[in-house]
Design a protein around this motif. Structure first.
Motif, PDB file in Angstrom:
ATOM      1  N   LEU A  61       0.753 102.770  43.561  1.00  0.00           N
ATOM      2  CA  LEU A  61      -0.016 103.922  43.072  1.00  0.00           C
ATOM      3  C   LEU A  61       0.334 105.240  43.751  1.00  0.00           C
ATOM      4  O   LEU A  61      -0.189 106.282  43.372  1.00  0.00           O
TER       5      LEU A  61
ATOM      6  N   ILE B 201      -5.301  96.236  41.219  1.00  0.00           N
ATOM      7  CA  ILE B 201      -4.453  97.082  40.364  1.00  0.00           C
ATOM      8  C   ILE B 201      -3.015  97.074  40.883  1.00  0.00           C
ATOM      9  O   ILE B 201      -2.053  96.960  40.102  1.00  0.00           O
TER      10      ILE B 201
ATOM     11  N   LYS C 185       0.188  95.772  38.813  1.00  0.00           N
ATOM     12  CA  LYS C 185       1.178  96.788  38.469  1.00  0.00           C
ATOM     13  C   LYS C 185       2.556  96.435  39.019  1.00  0.00           C
ATOM     14  O   LYS C 185       3.574  96.597  38.336  1.00  0.00           O
TER      15      LYS C 185
ATOM     16  N   CYS D 281      -7.437  88.153  38.230  1.00  0.00           N
ATOM     17  CA  CYS D 281      -8.166  89.280  38.822  1.00  0.00           C
ATOM     18  C   CYS D 281      -9.472  89.602  38.102  1.00  0.00           C
ATOM     19  O   CYS D 281     -10.297  90.349  38.637  1.00  0.00           O
TER      20      CYS D 281
ATOM     21  N   THR E  94     -13.128  90.885  39.847  1.00  0.00           N
ATOM     22  CA  THR E  94     -13.437  92.272  39.480  1.00  0.00           C
ATOM     23  C   THR E  94     -14.847  92.374  38.890  1.00  0.00           C
ATOM     24  O   THR E  94     -15.599  93.310  39.205  1.00  0.00           O
TER      25      THR E  94
END
Length: 470
Positions: free
Chosen positions: A97, A373, A377, A402, A406
């Motif tokens: 990220l 994330i 990713k 996930c 979550t």
């Protein structure tokens, strides 16, 4: 195609700094370090019975690991071996990220760790005050908290190997009295007590927060990956054995305690295991449980501080924090990171048990969302990148894995009080301010920043590969 593979190696493999002159952690100490990062024994699980009754407490500690602990441990094993350096989850999020969100991850996870660590000196004294009432309140208690924090901080300063082998001794000592309790409890066990449940009298918020607090922090060991001997093999194996140890260390004491004594939910709060030990075995067993609890809190403190301080060192090696955070002692330990973590513990030790647990969980949830994330990713953008350990699922399987944790995170966040929400969101906003300020001070050369030459440039490696693909 070969040039692309070379860039993948830069992204993950070989990313551990050259620290051979410092003694590394082998598998047995690592198992118990993870045990103390996550658990430290069953001390603190009593509140689950008070909140929800025996059946839900037992089911929670048996089933919750499948929803939360196992996915988090698997992600830690893959990402920790892909990036075997002390930045841990900060590097994972940064690579996926960018540096801004990597810094936010480091800020939130470090702060949640320090908040959590503020609990242990307080609990240490709570188990001693029955024998030494003077430690219950006032100036003597303040002095004792400071003294304990300084002593345990010095243990971290002296080196991770000492902490690791100490964790083995503490782990055995912490769990052994419950094995003895299980033996003496056999004649008094009544299985019908395990199935007591009242769904109209369940404090779901405190129940879930108790489970979450006792079964999270599997990713914390990733901030010590640079200190692990052969992390590609050692880290996944240690996580597997630690998971078994943690679940057994929670479920078995709850099973024998709820089955051996009549139920009074109001008595099930922190420290009640020692009273059950007294009922089952007498004063000697109660003293053993109290001593084990006190030493367990010490073990959790030193393990948590190791993780927190090495995280700051790893961020400094990545150029996210000023260079002085990367300074090591002659024992190989991060001096400045230890001092910052110890200062935070002292400042936060005034919070209550429930406030510490809920505030820590709230901040921890934000960090875990970014980890999920980053995991997905990197799987999507770099599916062929070297992963010494890879969770045996494809990209779609990684996404499915996930989803349950979550959803659990969202429930924990929703159930938090407005006070905790405001305080936690305020601390998150502080992180948004600190990162640009540090970048500005670097441009103005007010503070010195540097990046370890032994670490690959994860940003340029990712960009290079993406440009080759396009």
């Amino acid at each position: 195609m070969e040039s692309n593979d070379a860039q993948y190696v830069e992204l993950g493999e070989g990313s551990s700094p050259n620290l051979e002159r410092f003694q590394k952690v082998s598998i047995v100490p690592l198992v118990f370090l993870i045990f103390y990062e996550v658990s430290g024994g069953p001390f603190g699980v009593e509140d689950s019975v008070q909140a929800a009754g025996p059946l839900l407490a037992l089911l929670g500690f048996l089933l919750f690991p499948f929803v939360w602990s196992i996915p988090e441990a698997l992600i830690t094993a893959e990402m920790g071996t892909m990036f075997p350096e002390n930045g841990g989850y900060v590097v994972w999020v940064s690579s996926a990220l960018g540096p801004f969100w990597g810094f936010q991850q480091g800020w939130m996870k470090w702060l949640s760790g320090v908040i959590d660590n503020a609990l242990y000196p307080v609990l240490f004294l709570d188990y001693l005050k029955s024998a030494f009432p003077v430690l219950g309140e006032g100036f003597p208690r303040i002095v004792a908290v400071l003294f304990l924090t300084l002593v345990l901080t010095y243990m971290n300063y002296r080196g991770l190997t000492i902490v690791g082998w100490l964790a083995i001794l503490l782990g055995v000592f912490s769990l052994l009295p419950f094995v003895v309790m299980g033996i003496v409890a056999i004649p008094k066990l009544k299985p019908s007590r395990w199935f007591v449940v009242d769904l109209n009298n369940v404090n779901w918020g405190w129940y879930l927060n108790t489970l979450f607090w006792n079964l999270n922090y599997w990713d914390s060991i990733s901030t010590l990956a640079g200190e692990v001997e052969n992390p590609a093999k050692t880290l996944p194996t240690a996580l597997f054995y630690a998971l078994i140890l943690v679940v057994f260390g929670y479920f078995f004491p709850l099973l024998i305690s709820t089955g051996a004594v009549p139920l009074d939910r109001e008595l099930w709060f922190d420290g009640y295991f020692s009273e059950i030990a007294h009922l089952l075995g007498g004063v000697w067993l109660r003293s053993w449980v109290q001593g084990a609890s006190a030493l367990s809190n010490m073990g959790m403190f030193v393990a948590e501080m190791s993780s927190d301080s090495f995280q700051l060192l790893g961020m400094a090696e990545r150029g996210m924090l000023p260079e002085f955070f990367a300074k090591r002692s002659r024992y190989g330990t991060p001096i400045i990171g230890i001092l910052f973590s110890a200062s935070g513990v002292i400042l936060l030790s005034w919070l209550s048990f429930q406030e510490i647990v809920i505030a820590e969980n709230f901040l921890y949830c934000f960090g875990m969302i970014m980890e999920f994330i980053a995991f997905v990713k990197l799987r999507m953008q770099h599916p062929a990148a070297p992963r010494p350990y890879k969770v045996p699922v494809g990209t779609f399987g990684a996404i499915l894995m996930c989803i349950p944790p979550t959803l659990l995170i969202l429930v924990v966040l929703v159930l938090a009080s407005s006070k905790i929400m405001v305080i936690s969101i305020f601390t998150v906003v502080i992180g948004f301010v600190i990162q640009p300020c540090l970048s500005y001070s670097e441009r103005k050369r007010w503070l010195r920043f540097s990046r370890s030459s032994d670490l690959p440039d994860i940003y340029s490696a990712s960009a290079h590969y993406q440009s080759n693909e396009s």
